[in-house]
Design an enzyme around this catalytic site. Structure first.
Site, PDB file in Angstrom:
ATOM      1  N   CYS A 253       0.703  -1.284  -0.213  1.00  0.00           N
ATOM      2  CA  CYS A 253      -0.220   0.552   0.082  1.00  0.00           C
ATOM      3  C   CYS A 253       1.085   1.421   0.135  1.00  0.00           C
ATOM      4  O   CYS A 253       1.046   1.432   1.054  1.00  0.00           O
ATOM      5  CB  CYS A 253      -0.956   0.119   1.244  1.00  0.00           C
TER       6      CYS A 253
ATOM      7  N   ILE B   2       0.153  -6.199  -9.779  1.00  0.00           N
ATOM      8  CA  ILE B   2       0.566  -5.117  -8.252  1.00  0.00           C
ATOM      9  C   ILE B   2      -0.353  -4.543  -7.763  1.00  0.00           C
ATOM     10  O   ILE B   2      -1.325  -4.029  -8.269  1.00  0.00           O
ATOM     11  CB  ILE B   2       1.694  -3.877  -9.828  1.00  0.00           C
TER      12      ILE B   2
END
EC number: 1.3.-.-
Lengths: 299, 266
Positions: A127, A186
């Site tokens: 993140c 991704i």
């Protein structure tokens, strides 16, 4: 008849379209809508040990070619997410992947123990806009090794979600040696939006993550590299899957399944459109199954 | 969709902690009654507001002071200043009524005023029940009188009009009114009673819900309603009565900033 079902790290999915983490929040009802729309699996929003409120608004900015968000991993914490996932398990027929955000093995194990009713864990090592979690793990392969090892030795099926930043192959190697079951690639790419009239960053979190069409070629590259180096490790290819073409592209690059996130902004129907397109492609091109084209671009 | 910079043409005090802002838009939003916009104050925050009217490039917003960003707007954004707006967002009211009863509570009257203008412009008969805490808190009543055939006001302390709640007054005027549609906006517990009553009577009813809105475009799930997974930000904020009554959340739960379902605030 072409075969759409795929096996991903021992999980049998009725088709390769997986709802990516982050887009469904914490709603069992939304997960059910995704299942009804045809999804092969769903991923929960990333859960941390304790509840998080996330960043103040604005948290998203829409572009013509993608979406930038700085949600800041809002989630009700592991205990409440455990209740939600148990309910999801009762209501859903498709596999549920629980995304977790942790920075130490102990924390990851405590989260996993508090959750139930999931079929696999996805460690969010990427993140881009939360300190101490996510992207910070991308610069610490040893920490990833420790967390994946701990989760594996406790018997969990573990996917590692990688970012396109940094030395993701080094992180993947460490996770591989720790016995990771699969990669998700991704996550969003670090990005920022400034309003030229306000002359200020738009997002409450200032830096956000870019998703959608804009990052698709990056996802193809990362999936391709992962499949080349770890051909036996399944990859859930995620990033800019707006239609069947991007989905097939990621599968040819080496993905065993594809994650859909930002495209859901257009409605749950995109899941069916993507599936229909994959099926037509396989039939028209003379392939018997999705699995028969995984990684074909490497041959 | 980016932000539109809008000049504040006018600020009016409507009631304690409630102001109306008239914004000059550089491009028309083409908003429908019941839709909302997100107002961004750079460096401060962003919040959702129902559209209270749009006409000739002017957007009318009624902003209640509730938190940091709305508080900043009340204190620091004056005539001649600028705010940034994205929208219109969400789905608004269906405008197919012939004789409509509008039931508003507090600043929930704001989107209903826009609705009243549109319905009456389309030739429908519009009646309104508006409920407030007291005369001091009553707002938009004169604006309603200009477009609605009948406007009844209730105040809880009896300082103006009927003494009681909007629901009490609704219960008096609704039966026998011959309405083919009811529209409501206000506190959810009020709306729950209005919706239930209308559905029982077989009259079409729509209500505009309020929740914490984060993304506004249906991707984050912060405003999801269980068990149907409806998103207030993009599937709503306006829902029909049958749908609302089939939800566990309507009148009972909302979600806090972490996404956790908690009892509806009173």
């Amino acid at each position: 008849m072409v075969e759409l079902s795929v096996e991903v790290a021992g999980l049998r999915l009725r088709n390769p379209v997986v709802v990516a983490s982050g887009v469904l929040g914490v709603s069992v009802g939304l997960m059910k809508r995704a299942e009804d729309a045809g999804a092969g699996a769903v991923t929960s929003k990333t859960v941390t040990l304790n509840p998080r409120e996330g960043y103040p608004n604005p948290v998203v900015y829409e572009l013509d070619y993608g979406l930038v968000n700085s949600m800041g991993l809002p989630n009700p914490g592991a205990e409440e997410m455990g209740r939600i996932l148990r309910e999801a398990r009762r209501v859903l027929g498709i596999p549920v992947i629980a995304s977790i955000g942790a920075s130490t093995p102990d924390e990851a194990l405590r989260i996993a123990e508090a959750l139930e009713g999931f079929d696999a864990l996805e460690l969010n090592a990427s993140c881009p806009h939360v300190k101490g979690l996510g992207a910070d793990l991308m610069s610490d392969p040893d920490a990833v090794y420790g967390i994946v090892s701990a989760l594996k030795s406790s018997g969990y099926r573990v996917f590692l979600k990688l970012s396109p930043h940094g030395d993701y192959l080094a992180v993947a190697r460490k996770a591989y040696s720790a016995g990771v079951d699969g990669f998700t690639a991704i996550n969003t790419a670090k990005a920022m939006v400034i309003d030229v009239y306000a002359r200020k960053p738009v997002l409450g979190g200032v830096v956000g993550g870019l998703s959608g069409r804009a990052i698709h070629p990056i996802a193809v590259r990362v999936v391709y590299e992962l499949h080349r180096e770890f051909p036996e490790v399944p990859v859930i290819g995620t990033g800019g899957v707006e239609g069947w073409v991007e989905a097939v592209e990621l599968i040819l690059a080496g993905a065993s399944a594809v994650g859909v996130g930002t495209a859901l902004k257009r409605g749950f129907e995109v899941i069916g459109e993507i599936l229909g397109g994959i099926e037509r492609y396989l039939r028209d091109e003379g392939f018997p199954s999705v699995e028969s084209i995984v990684g074909l671009a490497h041959k | 969709m980016g932000y539109t910079r809008a000049r504040v043409a006018e600020v009016l005090d409507l009631a304690p902690s409630v102001k109306m802002y008239i914004l000059e838009l550089s491009r028309p939003f083409g908003s429908q009654p019941g839709q909302y916009v997100m107002v961004w104050l750079p460096g401060v925050g962003e919040f959702p507001v129902s559209v209270a009217g749009e006409k000739g490039g002017a957007l009318r917003l009624v902003v209640a002071r509730k938190g940091r960003a709305t508080g900043y707007m009340h204190e620091r954004v004056a005539e001649g200043g600028y705010v940034f707006v994205r929208g219109p967002l969400g789905r608004g009211f269906r405008l197919d009524a012939r004789k409509a009863l509008l039931v508003g509570g507090g600043y929930g009257a704001a989107p209903l005023l826009y609705l009243a203008e549109r319905l009456s412009g389309a030739g429908a008969t519009v009646h309104a029940v508006l409920g407030f805490r007291s005369r001091e808190h009553a707002l938009l009543v004169e604006d309603f009188r200009r477009v609605a055939g009948e406007v009844w006001v209730a105040t809880e302390d009896g300082s103006e009009g009927f003494k009681g709640t909007a629901v009490d007054l609704f219960e008096r005027v609704f039966p026998g009114g011959g309405y083919d549609a009811v529209y409501t906006c206000g506190k959810e517990l009020m709306m729950e009673k209005v919706v239930r009553r209308a559905v029982e009577a077989g009259v079409r009813v729509q209500a505009s819900l309020e929740r914490i809105i984060k993304c506004g475009v249906g991707v984050c799930g912060a405003c999801a309603l269980e068990p149907l997974g409806l998103r207030v930000c993009s599937d709503g904020p306006v829902f029909d009565g049958e749908t609302l009554l089939s939800l566990e959340d309507f009148g009972r739960y909302w979600r806090d900033h972490s996404g956790r379902r908690v009892p509806l605030p009173p």
